[in-house]
Design an enzyme around this catalytic site. Sequence first.
Site, mmCIF file in Angstrom:
data_model
loop_
_atom_site.group_PDB
_atom_site.id
_atom_site.type_symbol
_atom_site.label_atom_id
_atom_site.label_comp_id
_atom_site.label_asym_id
_atom_site.label_seq_id
_atom_site.Cartn_x
_atom_site.Cartn_y
_atom_site.Cartn_z
ATOM 1 N N SER A 1 0.849 -0.919 0.207
ATOM 2 C CA SER A 1 -0.161 0.054 0.028
ATOM 3 C C SER A 1 0.834 1.130 -0.027
ATOM 4 C CB SER A 1 -0.902 0.043 1.393
ATOM 5 O OG SER A 1 -1.538 1.260 1.310
ATOM 6 N N TYR B 1 -2.877 -0.764 9.882
ATOM 7 C CA TYR B 1 -2.661 -1.235 8.676
ATOM 8 C C TYR B 1 -1.322 -0.752 8.051
ATOM 9 C CZ TYR B 1 -3.945 -1.274 3.528
ATOM 10 O OH TYR B 1 -3.882 -1.557 2.317
#
Length: 254
Positions: free
Chosen positions: A147, A160
Amino acid sequence: MTALKGRTALVTGSGRGIGRAIARRLAADGALVAVHYGSDESSARETVDLITATGGRAFCVHGPLGADDDVTTLYERFDRGLRELGEPTELDILVNNAGFNVRGGIADVTPQDFDRLMGIHAKAPLFLIQQALPRLRAGGRIINISSAATRVAFPSSLAYSMAKSALEALTRALAKELGPRQITVNSVSPGFVKTDLNHRRWATPEAEADHAALSVFGRMGQTGDVADIVAFLAGDDSRWVTGQCIDASGGTGL
């Protein structure tokens, strides 16, 4: 297209979203694709149907990640699916795509959420790769979906971001270890991608415009933008690329 003809791919979390786009692109390039899902069987079967309707080859593999013996069970079902198709129980391309997000900053994150995020984004890929290695043929490809949150600070997705950073550390370490087998290991880092999985974040035109403005191209990412990069890393043209994180965020945060 036949760039991946004769190769077998396993794409985790490929029933919907980016994973579905990756599975369809690899199949379009000629690979036999194992479409993995954790709980949504109907979406996974829809992915398989979309692939086979255009002449591709695919089959479903069920295996909820994060449960006891999750990886062992997944590979038992993967092997069984290959045998039923008369194929060898071998693997050429592993795409660790399965994932989710629990938003929260330092004051919000809980031990339970942290453990779940690390379990799916770091622990599961580690052991999926470990148990893939006896099946993975020389010249194989391991592609981890990371990400842009590892590069651009997103305090509202703290745990995350930490989990995806662990995945990138795994990518670099394994690229060095698996080089002698001519296996490449890379990661791809999407930014804001418009899928049916996270549509609530940009449910209004104003919200979508705000996210689109973060890219230098002024638009939201599409699932195909990411799938095309994965297809490059899965093929022969990427043979001299390993241990890298390829940004697929459309220049978010530049």
